[in-house]
Every structure is written in structure tokens, then in C-alpha cells.
Write a protein that holds these residues in place. Structure first.
Motif, PDB file in Angstrom:
ATOM      1  N   HIS A  53      42.037  43.122  46.162  1.00 15.38           N
ATOM      2  CA  HIS A  53      42.482  42.163  45.156  1.00 15.38           C
ATOM      3  C   HIS A  53      43.649  42.724  44.350  1.00 15.38           C
ATOM      4  N   ARG A 100      33.060  41.879  42.088  1.00  9.93           N
ATOM      5  CA  ARG A 100      33.555  42.216  43.416  1.00  9.93           C
ATOM      6  C   ARG A 100      33.100  43.597  43.879  1.00  9.93           C
ATOM      7  N   LEU A 146      33.051  32.522  42.233  1.00 19.02           N
ATOM      8  CA  LEU A 146      33.769  33.133  43.350  1.00 19.02           C
ATOM      9  C   LEU A 146      33.566  32.401  44.671  1.00 19.02           C
ATOM     10  N   GLU A 180      36.698  44.729  48.000  1.00 20.43           N
ATOM     11  CA  GLU A 180      37.313  43.517  47.450  1.00 20.43           C
ATOM     12  C   GLU A 180      38.197  43.847  46.246  1.00 20.43           C
ATOM     13  N   VAL A 222      38.654  37.951  48.431  1.00 22.77           N
ATOM     14  CA  VAL A 222      38.216  36.718  47.794  1.00 22.77           C
ATOM     15  C   VAL A 222      39.223  36.375  46.697  1.00 22.77           C
ATOM     16  N   ASP A 231      31.312  31.972  46.706  1.00 28.84           N
ATOM     17  CA  ASP A 231      30.039  32.283  47.353  1.00 28.84           C
ATOM     18  C   ASP A 231      28.910  32.348  46.329  1.00 28.84           C
TER      19      ASP A 231
END
Lengths: 265, 265
Positions: free
Chosen positions: B167, B159, A77, B163, B240, A79
Motif C-alpha cells: 500500500h 492490513r 476494506l 498489504e 487492497v 472484505d
DNA sequence: CGTTCAGTTGACCATGATCAAGAGTGGTGG
DNA sequence: CCACCACTCTTGATCATGGTCAACTGAACG
């Protein structure tokens, strides 16, 4: 050598993992089996553990057949967060999408040292041309893999930590059993706790505690990368496991002890 | 006619969702397009919202083409836990596995009233025989769907709640955009909060609070089943989100405003 | 032997679940 | 036309699952 080359009639060495795997679905003809065995017998490429077979963003040009070892498909991801989306064991194919998608959106990493056979488009096409049943078997392979993805979504979405881990162990044990890689109630499980964590969406610390609970409950014995499941039905119950999604025909109805498998059409 | 050649010339009636969807991948020839449009134009079966199109354990005999409405594929865990594994919108196909797997291991439920076209094996085979490019497009469809499954695994695995929701909204918006079902920055989103929860592995209460946070951050406007994303790049960042997994060729590089899409080969 | 990596344990924390109650909305039947 | 019901959304209080941080053990290996 042409993949059309027809193998022996005399009942030969036990089928390799690819033939066993695809044979789950249809009783492959001798000719198709021979072609698949010929693929399996090719010289293989070796990848050192913890190295990648292929990386996110690359464009694959060959199909890989897992011949030995464990690998995992994973996504990162950015990170640093890593999610394993499935495990690959002998007999599994990957990059069947070479014809279709230009870039892959995941990486494949070796968990143990692995050996893969690379099969290029032409060879695959020739094999399918000669034995169209192989195409059907490949579809089956993809669809079962996709079905596993769905079950993993369920695993991560609604199961508790204990259920997730138990579920993963059930799945891998049954898959290993289907390729003949178990002995009795035991199999190799070369995963470290953080691998299990990355597959189950949990931290390695929590995996550690969860495994301890499963051990204390007598559901698993896990030491030195060797897993034993004394009572698989109990583990399945703990995992809320329903094996239908694996679409294993032979094994789901076969008794545990080895014996001639009856092959439904 | 070469498949490289992009249809039309004279811009005909706008393509239906199936043609748009499959056209994401290859520039389909006029003949193939016509066949697909003919499928879309068939009389459709209607399913009332909250009813199932097909249930876990059944054996499908036809391929379904989503013509109108939203549906979801979901799995139940026996004790009532439900996990949605994907959403189906117009242009999506399901049960492409009719040739292969005898039983399905999930259900498909209508979220809104839906209309589906049923296509039987013979018709499909005839279409593929006549226009082999369609088979390739179907493979693409399956592989992209599988790729979405993988991304959902990541979503649920690593996540955070915010997120995950962001997403999901990004994904659905881009998918709707690719079938022409958005207007500007807005689209319909007929999901109730517990649907979003069942897709994201969260409770509806938490979805409620999460949506509020997204609203307060100015990332989304969501009222009366209408979603507006004022700044999709901001939402992507919050999620992300990396759109590669959707394998949308035309749209990923196209500016937001409408205009002639450049089709990469 | 020291270094590295996996496993283990403890203390504390935070994300998200659970439980419960109330508000808004639309549909239905009396 | 209104009363009622069902469903969705919202909010608050409290709880628990699993995360984080940190230290230590043990085994493998150069």
C-alpha cells in the motif's frame, strides 16, 4: 432568521458544545457565540444507533454539527475489515470539506442514537462573513482533528495493545471533559468492545482481556457503559500519553475541579 | 479570468511541483499559477539528510514548500519508538497551521538532502488576497493530506504486513506520478528499510522479508533506491488499495502513457 | 421464554518481534 | 591505495503478542 442576529447581552445559558469546542481556541466574541448557539439550537436530524449518517462515496452538501450522542468515522476494506478512524462527540463538526472534495472516502455511523444539525453553505458563509474569527476557529477544528489522526497513526503503529486502549480512553475522557461531558472522574463510554477493537486495530477478544488487565491494575473502572478513571496521570503513564496533540488550551492547565477557566488570548 | 478556464494556450515551461500539486484540484488561473511559480522560484533553504527541518514543540513562523527531496513527518514516543506519519515530496506544503496552532506536535526530518522554500504569512496572505482560488487550493491540500492520514490509520489498523508495504509503495508511486516524478513504471524510492518499517509499524527485519516476498511475487523491482512496479493493478490488488483517498483527479482516470489530460470540471 | 447481542474464558495458532551474526557497500583517513 | 568504520541489507533461530475458533454466561427485549 439571519445568523447575523445578535444574541442577548445578559449572560445566558451555558454555552453549547459547539461554542465550548471552538472556544477552546479563541475567546469568541459575543456575536460569534450567538451565531454558533443559534446553529446549535436549530431543529436536528436524528439517526438511530448503528445506522449511517453518511456513506463512503456520497457527496455531502451540508456541514453536520454533532449535537448529541456518539458517532464514528470508519472505513471498510471490502472484505469486511473495518477501521474506525475517529469518534465524534457533541460539538464536533464534520464534512467541513463540502466546498472542496466531491466524494468522501469514509462513512459516519451512529454509535448511540445521535442528533445532528445540518448547516448549509450559505448559512456558514454568512456566519463567517459576519464574524471572520469563526473561519479561524474552523481551521483550528480541522487542524486539531488532523492532529488526532496523526496520534492515532502513532497509536496503531508503535503502541502495545494495553497502551492503545489506555490511550483511547485518555483521549476520549479529555475530549469529553473539554465539552463538559464528564462528572468528576467519570464519563459515559457507549462503546462496545468490538468498537474499541476496530479503533485500536485489535480483536474484541483481545480488547476484553486488555480491559481486564487495566481494571485489575486499578487504572480504570468500566461497567455499564460508564468509565471512571481514578488516577488519570497513572492511566496517561500507562498509555504513554502526551496531551499536546489535542491542543486543548483551557483544560490542559486547569485543575480538575471546576472553576472559572482563564482564557489565554 | 475564470478559474474554469485552463491556463496556457501556448504551453509554457512545465509547471513546478507546487502548481502541479494544487492544479490537481482546480484549474488555476494564469495569475495564480504565476504567483505559485514565483514562490517555487525563490531561493531555497537546504537541509542535510537525516537532519530535522523542524522539531516537536517548536513554533513555526513560515510555511514550507518542499522543492526537492524527500522528508517525513514523524513522532517520537520518548522511549525511542518512532512512527512516521507521512512522507513529504516536492510540491508538498507544511506548516499551513502557522496561523492557528502555536506548537507543533511532530518533527519533520529530511530523508534525502532537501530544499525548501520558506513563505511567510504576509506573502501568503497577499497571494490569497489577489487570487482567492489559492485559498481553496490550500484547503484542498490540507484535506487531502488529512485523508491520507486516515488511510494510514486503516493501513496500520487492519492490513497485514505485506498489504501495508504494498500500500505504501502504491501510494508513493501515485503521488510521485502526480508531480511528474516517475518515468514509465519506475520512480526513485530513497527510503531505507527501517524508514519503511517506521511508517508501516513493522520492524526493518520484517520489512526485509516482506519486500523479498513482494519481489518474488513479481510485484515490485526494488534495487539501489529505484522502484519499478511492472503491474500496478496487481500491486494495488495485493495492497487492497483504493486510490479514491488521494483525490487525484487528473491521474486516476488517465491512461498510463503520457498524453493530454482531460480535466473534469 | 426464546432470541439476540455483548461479554467472558480457554485452547491453540500465526504473524511478526527479538536477538544475533554475517555480507555488501561506501566513505574516510592514515 | 588500503584498512577501517559505519550503515544497510540479509538470514536464521527463537519468542511473544495478539488472532482465531469455539463454547458458555448474562442481560435486554420482544
Amino acid at each position: 432568521m439571519s445568523p447575523l442576529h445578535h444574541g442577548d447581552g445578559a449572560l445566558a445559558p451555558p454555552p453549547g458544545p459547539l461554542a465550548m469546542r471552538l472556544g477552546e481556541y479563541i475567546a469568541l466574541s459575543d456575536g460569534a457565540l450567538a451565531v454558533l448557539e443559534a446553529f446549535s439550537a436549530r431543529p436536528s436530524r436524528k439517526i438511530v444507533e448503528k445506522h449511517d449518517l453518511i456513506r463512503q462515496g456520497e457527496t455531502p452538501h451540508v456541514v453536520y454539527l454533532m449535537k448529541r450522542g456518539w458517532a464514528c468515522r470508519y472505513k471498510l476494506l471490502g472484505d469486511g475489515r473495518r477501521q474506525i478512524v475517529d469518534f465524534l462527540i457533541p460539538g464536533d463538526l464534520c464534512e467541513l470539506n463540502i466546498y472542496i472534495l466531491s466524494q468522501i472516502d469514509y462513512s459516519i455511523g451512529a454509535i448511540t442514537p445521535i442528533e445532528v444539525v445540518e448547516i448549509d453553505r450559505e448559512d456558514f458563509e454568512a456566519a463567517i462573513e459576519a464574524w471572520p474569527e469563526i473561519l479561524k476557529a474552523l481551521w483550528w477544528h480541522e487542524l486539531v482533528n488532523k492532529s488526532c489522526h496523526r496520534e492515532w497513526i502513532v497509536n496503531l503503529g508503535v503502541r502495545t495493545a494495553t497502551e492503545r486502549v489506555a490511550h483511547l480512553l485518555c483521549e476520549m475522557f479529555l475530549r469529553l471533559e473539554s465539552i463538559g461531558a464528564t462528572t468528576g472522574y467519570s464519563c459515559e463510554l457507549p462503546l462496545i468492545q468490538s468498537d474499541i477493537g476496530d479503533a485500536c486495530g485489535l480483536t474484541s477478544v483481545h480488547i476484553n482481556r486488555t480491559l481486564q488487565r487495566l481494571r485489575q491494575a486499578g487504572l480504570i473502572i468500566l461497567r455499564n457503559r460508564m468509565l471512571t478513571i481514578p488516577d488519570i496521570d497513572a492511566l496517561k503513564a500507562a498509555a504513554v500519553f502526551n496531551p499536546d496533540y489535542l491542543h486543548l488550551r483551557r483544560l490542559t492547565r486547569r485543575p480538575r475541579a471546576k472553576g472559572p477557566a482563564e482564557l489565554p488570548v
